[in-house]
Enzyme design. Structure first.
Site, PDB file in Angstrom:
ATOM      1  N   LYS A  22       7.643  18.174   1.286  1.00  0.00           N
ATOM      2  CA  LYS A  22       6.982  17.100   2.059  1.00  0.00           C
ATOM      3  C   LYS A  22       5.810  16.835   1.240  1.00  0.00           C
ATOM      4  O   LYS A  22       5.477  15.519   1.081  1.00  0.00           O
ATOM      5  CB  LYS A  22       7.008  17.560   3.361  1.00  0.00           C
ATOM      6  CG  LYS A  22       5.775  16.614   4.376  1.00  0.00           C
ATOM      7  CD  LYS A  22       5.468  17.227   5.437  1.00  0.00           C
ATOM      8  CE  LYS A  22       4.521  16.615   6.058  1.00  0.00           C
ATOM      9  NZ  LYS A  22       3.137  16.848   5.636  1.00  0.00           N
ATOM     10  N   ASN A  23       4.834  17.529   1.055  1.00  0.00           N
ATOM     11  CA  ASN A  23       3.552  17.055   0.743  1.00  0.00           C
ATOM     12  C   ASN A  23       3.486  16.720  -0.681  1.00  0.00           C
ATOM     13  O   ASN A  23       2.647  15.981  -1.053  1.00  0.00           O
ATOM     14  CB  ASN A  23       2.637  18.370   0.906  1.00  0.00           C
ATOM     15  CG  ASN A  23       2.389  18.645   2.267  1.00  0.00           C
ATOM     16  OD1 ASN A  23       2.471  17.645   3.266  1.00  0.00           O
ATOM     17  ND2 ASN A  23       1.583  19.907   2.606  1.00  0.00           N
ATOM     18  N   CYS A  58      -0.938  15.188  12.251  1.00  0.00           N
ATOM     19  CA  CYS A  58      -1.257  16.238  12.855  1.00  0.00           C
ATOM     20  C   CYS A  58      -2.309  16.600  13.838  1.00  0.00           C
ATOM     21  O   CYS A  58      -3.663  16.240  12.764  1.00  0.00           O
ATOM     22  CB  CYS A  58      -0.801  17.630  12.468  1.00  0.00           C
ATOM     23  SG  CYS A  58       1.015  17.746  12.187  1.00  0.00           S
ATOM     24  N   ARG A  94     -10.637  15.429  10.836  1.00  0.00           N
ATOM     25  CA  ARG A  94     -10.038  15.022   9.544  1.00  0.00           C
ATOM     26  C   ARG A  94     -10.664  13.896   8.818  1.00  0.00           C
ATOM     27  O   ARG A  94      -9.931  12.909   8.489  1.00  0.00           O
ATOM     28  CB  ARG A  94      -8.489  14.660   9.713  1.00  0.00           C
ATOM     29  CG  ARG A  94      -7.563  15.895  10.508  1.00  0.00           C
ATOM     30  CD  ARG A  94      -6.127  15.996  10.228  1.00  0.00           C
ATOM     31  NE  ARG A  94      -5.699  16.362   9.088  1.00  0.00           N
ATOM     32  CZ  ARG A  94      -4.383  16.663   9.036  1.00  0.00           C
ATOM     33  NH1 ARG A  94      -3.397  16.650   9.760  1.00  0.00           N
ATOM     34  NH2 ARG A  94      -4.111  17.001   7.667  1.00  0.00           N
ATOM     35  N   ASP A 124      -0.929  26.424   6.249  1.00  0.00           N
ATOM     36  CA  ASP A 124       0.545  25.604   6.873  1.00  0.00           C
ATOM     37  C   ASP A 124       1.507  26.576   7.315  1.00  0.00           C
ATOM     38  O   ASP A 124       2.803  26.240   7.683  1.00  0.00           O
ATOM     39  CB  ASP A 124       1.001  24.415   5.959  1.00  0.00           C
ATOM     40  CG  ASP A 124       0.357  23.280   6.007  1.00  0.00           C
ATOM     41  OD1 ASP A 124      -0.645  23.152   6.798  1.00  0.00           O
ATOM     42  OD2 ASP A 124       0.476  22.347   5.260  1.00  0.00           O
ATOM     43  N   ARG A 145       9.019  15.441  11.210  1.00  0.00           N
ATOM     44  CA  ARG A 145       8.250  14.838  10.222  1.00  0.00           C
ATOM     45  C   ARG A 145       8.387  15.530   9.166  1.00  0.00           C
ATOM     46  O   ARG A 145       8.407  14.962   7.771  1.00  0.00           O
ATOM     47  CB  ARG A 145       6.599  14.833  10.622  1.00  0.00           C
ATOM     48  CG  ARG A 145       6.319  13.849  11.522  1.00  0.00           C
ATOM     49  CD  ARG A 145       4.828  13.782  11.883  1.00  0.00           C
ATOM     50  NE  ARG A 145       4.288  14.051  10.525  1.00  0.00           N
ATOM     51  CZ  ARG A 145       3.270  14.840  10.445  1.00  0.00           C
ATOM     52  NH1 ARG A 145       2.744  15.650  11.232  1.00  0.00           N
ATOM     53  NH2 ARG A 145       2.756  15.092   9.081  1.00  0.00           N
TER      54      ARG A 145
HETATM   55  C1  UD1 Z   1      -3.215  18.745   3.083  1.00  0.00           C
HETATM   56  C2  UD1 Z   1      -1.842  18.942   3.547  1.00  0.00           C
HETATM   57  C3  UD1 Z   1      -1.963  19.880   4.767  1.00  0.00           C
HETATM   58  C4  UD1 Z   1      -2.547  21.045   4.700  1.00  0.00           C
HETATM   59  C5  UD1 Z   1      -3.863  20.835   4.185  1.00  0.00           C
HETATM   60  C6  UD1 Z   1      -4.646  21.966   3.722  1.00  0.00           C
HETATM   61  C7  UD1 Z   1      -0.512  17.033   2.825  1.00  0.00           C
HETATM   62  C8  UD1 Z   1      -0.118  15.643   3.099  1.00  0.00           C
HETATM   63  N1  UD1 Z   1      -1.111  17.724   3.840  1.00  0.00           N
HETATM   64  O1  UD1 Z   1      -3.535  17.962   4.180  1.00  0.00           O
HETATM   65  O2  UD1 Z   1      -0.310  19.933   5.226  1.00  0.00           O
HETATM   66  O3  UD1 Z   1      -2.691  21.717   5.856  1.00  0.00           O
HETATM   67  O4  UD1 Z   1      -3.855  20.192   2.825  1.00  0.00           O
HETATM   68  O5  UD1 Z   1      -3.701  22.864   3.087  1.00  0.00           O
HETATM   69  O6  UD1 Z   1      -0.679  17.331   1.820  1.00  0.00           O
HETATM   70  N2  UD1 Z   1     -12.068  17.633   4.473  1.00  0.00           N
HETATM   71  C9  UD1 Z   1     -13.338  16.939   4.482  1.00  0.00           C
HETATM   72  N3  UD1 Z   1     -13.403  15.898   3.839  1.00  0.00           N
HETATM   73  C10 UD1 Z   1     -12.373  15.030   3.186  1.00  0.00           C
HETATM   74  C11 UD1 Z   1     -11.199  15.830   3.001  1.00  0.00           C
HETATM   75  C12 UD1 Z   1     -10.993  17.136   3.654  1.00  0.00           C
HETATM   76  O7  UD1 Z   1     -14.118  17.563   5.042  1.00  0.00           O
HETATM   77  O8  UD1 Z   1     -12.703  14.030   2.599  1.00  0.00           O
HETATM   78  C13 UD1 Z   1     -11.687  18.838   4.793  1.00  0.00           C
HETATM   79  C14 UD1 Z   1     -10.875  18.776   6.048  1.00  0.00           C
HETATM   80  O9  UD1 Z   1     -11.328  18.513   7.483  1.00  0.00           O
HETATM   81  C15 UD1 Z   1     -10.360  20.474   6.038  1.00  0.00           C
HETATM   82  C16 UD1 Z   1     -10.486  20.591   4.603  1.00  0.00           C
HETATM   83  O10 UD1 Z   1     -11.248  19.733   3.925  1.00  0.00           O
HETATM   84  O11 UD1 Z   1     -11.165  21.061   6.777  1.00  0.00           O
HETATM   85  C17 UD1 Z   1      -9.048  20.685   3.678  1.00  0.00           C
HETATM   86  O12 UD1 Z   1      -8.511  19.265   3.916  1.00  0.00           O
HETATM   87  P1  UD1 Z   1      -7.564  18.785   2.926  1.00  0.00           P
HETATM   88  O13 UD1 Z   1      -7.201  19.723   1.781  1.00  0.00           O
HETATM   89  O14 UD1 Z   1      -7.919  17.528   2.491  1.00  0.00           O
HETATM   90  O15 UD1 Z   1      -6.344  18.465   3.701  1.00  0.00           O
HETATM   91  P2  UD1 Z   1      -5.213  17.377   3.524  1.00  0.00           P
HETATM   92  O16 UD1 Z   1      -5.148  16.816   2.231  1.00  0.00           O
HETATM   93  O17 UD1 Z   1      -5.409  16.338   4.516  1.00  0.00           O
END
Ligand code: UD1
Length: 419
Positions: free
Chosen positions: A22-23, A117, A122, A306, A398
């Protein structure tokens, strides 16, 4: 309203085929917007996040043809608008990839703040930091993100935190930029490598994906005219591995990359499960009550957040008290309230939860609070005594293709009913 009805307990036995990730899929689909041509994508998981991604691409002018339920061709030669449909982009988190891809292709985009989610705050500050480093201007007003750039120029970007989404988004925005972009402190998840492989297959020049330094040499054009097969889903494979342990079952998980599963394998062995690794399939079985353990979720190659709720089901049944530290998301223990309705004894306090193991769970009506929580509740329902009813299936749909069918083939007594 649909719900899942599960009657347990069942020891899961048999074989399961893992779908495409999915990701990876939800990043590769927006990445097709960078291609001035036609490409074919295979092994897409048939899930609602993929369908919504395709609808967004079509709304932007791409033409999508379904070859079968897991394969499409995308023709992105004529992108007709830079306004992504707000009702669709607000539905899921990964719609933020539209920003990087459209900035790269059109130099402009408007999308809704991403949904998805509710796992805690986020933010997208690291994404924005990357876009700005390449020369874009980004503003967020009334829930809409506006990004534009007269020209994107390669630059060095240091990620303050390891972010999967920001790493991929900066990759997307820099593929067609002038010059070289270096992402330092990049995330290393398997789907980051997959997106880089996809883009390289289409004509990009990305090196180092899978390490913490990724170098992107901008190219003039991506031509497409190629076929790409999405990597197997690490999290789906891990879900079935943990289901085998929780249910004292024996499952051969086929079509996976076991290298991606090492952190899960290590913890399964620690709690007393057995693993046989065949490279592209993995057998997991367990005869005993799981042993207690301590887990901390971490970016790849650490234990994935996850799979934390699914591991939580295993530990709620363990012999002794276990601890999970959740280091990625603030609100990822909502599922513990639902598991406690089934007789588990979990005390979640902030980013840490204590699991006082119980020998048996009891069926109950429960609500899927997010995608992976839903998967955990299915496993809990399968191992529990009596009937479990799971509501809020839209979260599960999803991200898991045909999940009840896959569990049914392993012996679970599970059906979807419409109330
Ligand atoms: C992706 C995955 C999600 C998984 C997560 C962590 C997808 C579509 N989703 O989510 O299933 O749980 O990786 O493995 O691939 N953060 C910031 N600033 C930013 C971006 C992130 O502070 O600009 C923080 C987030 O709040 C979180 C951490 O960084 O605490 C990790 O987030 P991130 O790796 O970006 O997760 P996603 O890409 O949203």
């Amino acid at each position: 309203m649909e719900k899942l009805l599960i009657t347990g307990p069942t020891s899961l036995k048999g074989e399961v085929e893992i779908s495409g990730a999915k990701n990876a899929a939800v990043a590769i689909l927006p990445a097709t917007l960078l291609i001035d041509g036609v490409c074919t994508i295979k092994n897409l998981p048939n899930i609602s996040d993929v369908k919504i991604s395709c609808e967004i691409l079509e709304a932007l002018g791409a033409k999508i043809t379904w070859i079968d339920k897991n394969s499409i061709t995308v023709d992105s030669r004529h992108i007709t608008t830079t306004q992504a449909p707000l009702n669709l982009t607000s539905k899921f988190r990964a719609s933020y990839y539209i920003i990087g891809a459209m900035l790269g292709r059109m130099g402009k985009v408007q999308v809704a703040m991403p949904g998805g989610c509710q796992l805690g705050a986020r933010p997208i500050d690291q994404h924005v930091k990357g876009f700005e480093a390449l020369g874009a201007e980004v503003s967020i007003e009334k829930g809409q993100i506006n990004a534009s750039a007269k020209k994107l120029t390669g630059n060095s970007v240091y990620m303050d935190i390891v972010s999967v989404g920001a790493t991929i988004n900066i990759m997307l925005s820099s593929v067609l930029a002038e010059g070289t972009t270096i992402i330092d402190n990049a995330a290393k998840e398997p789907h980051i490598v997959d997106v880089a492989n996809f883009l390289n297959t289409m004509g990009a020049d990305i090196r180092g994906a899978g390490t913490d330094i990724i170098k992107i040499n901008g190219v003039e054009k991506l031509n497409g005219n190629a076929t790409y097969c999405v990597v197997p889903d690490q999290i789906e494979a891990g879900t079935f591995m943990l289901a085998a342990v929780a249910s004292k079952g024996d499952i051969l998980i086929k079509n996976c990359i076991t290298k991606h599963l090492e952190s899960i394998t290590a913890k399964i062995i620690e709690v007393g499960g057995n693993v046989e690794d065949y490279g592209d399939s993995i057998r997991v079985w367990n005869n005993e009550r799981p042993k207690h353990a301590t887990i901390k979720t971490l970016p790849y190659p650490g234990f994935p957040t996850d799979l934390q709720p699914q591991m939580g089901v295993v530990l709620s049944l363990a012999d002794g008290t276990s601890i999970i530290d959740e280091s990625i998301w603030d609100s990822r223990f909502q599922y513990t309230d639902e598991l406690n309705k089934m007789g588990s004894k979990i005390n979640a306090q902030g980013s840490r939860a204590f699991f006082e193991g119980v020998p048996q769970l009891e069926g109950a009506p429960v609500y899927s609070t997010d995608l992976r929580a839903g998967a955990a509740l299915i496993i809990a329902g399968i191992v529990a005594n009596g009937e479990t009813q799971i509501y809020n299936l839209e979260h599960i749909d999803r991200g898991y293709e045909n999940i009840e069918e896959k569990f049914r083939k392993l012996g679970a007594n599970i059906k979807r009913v419409n109330e």
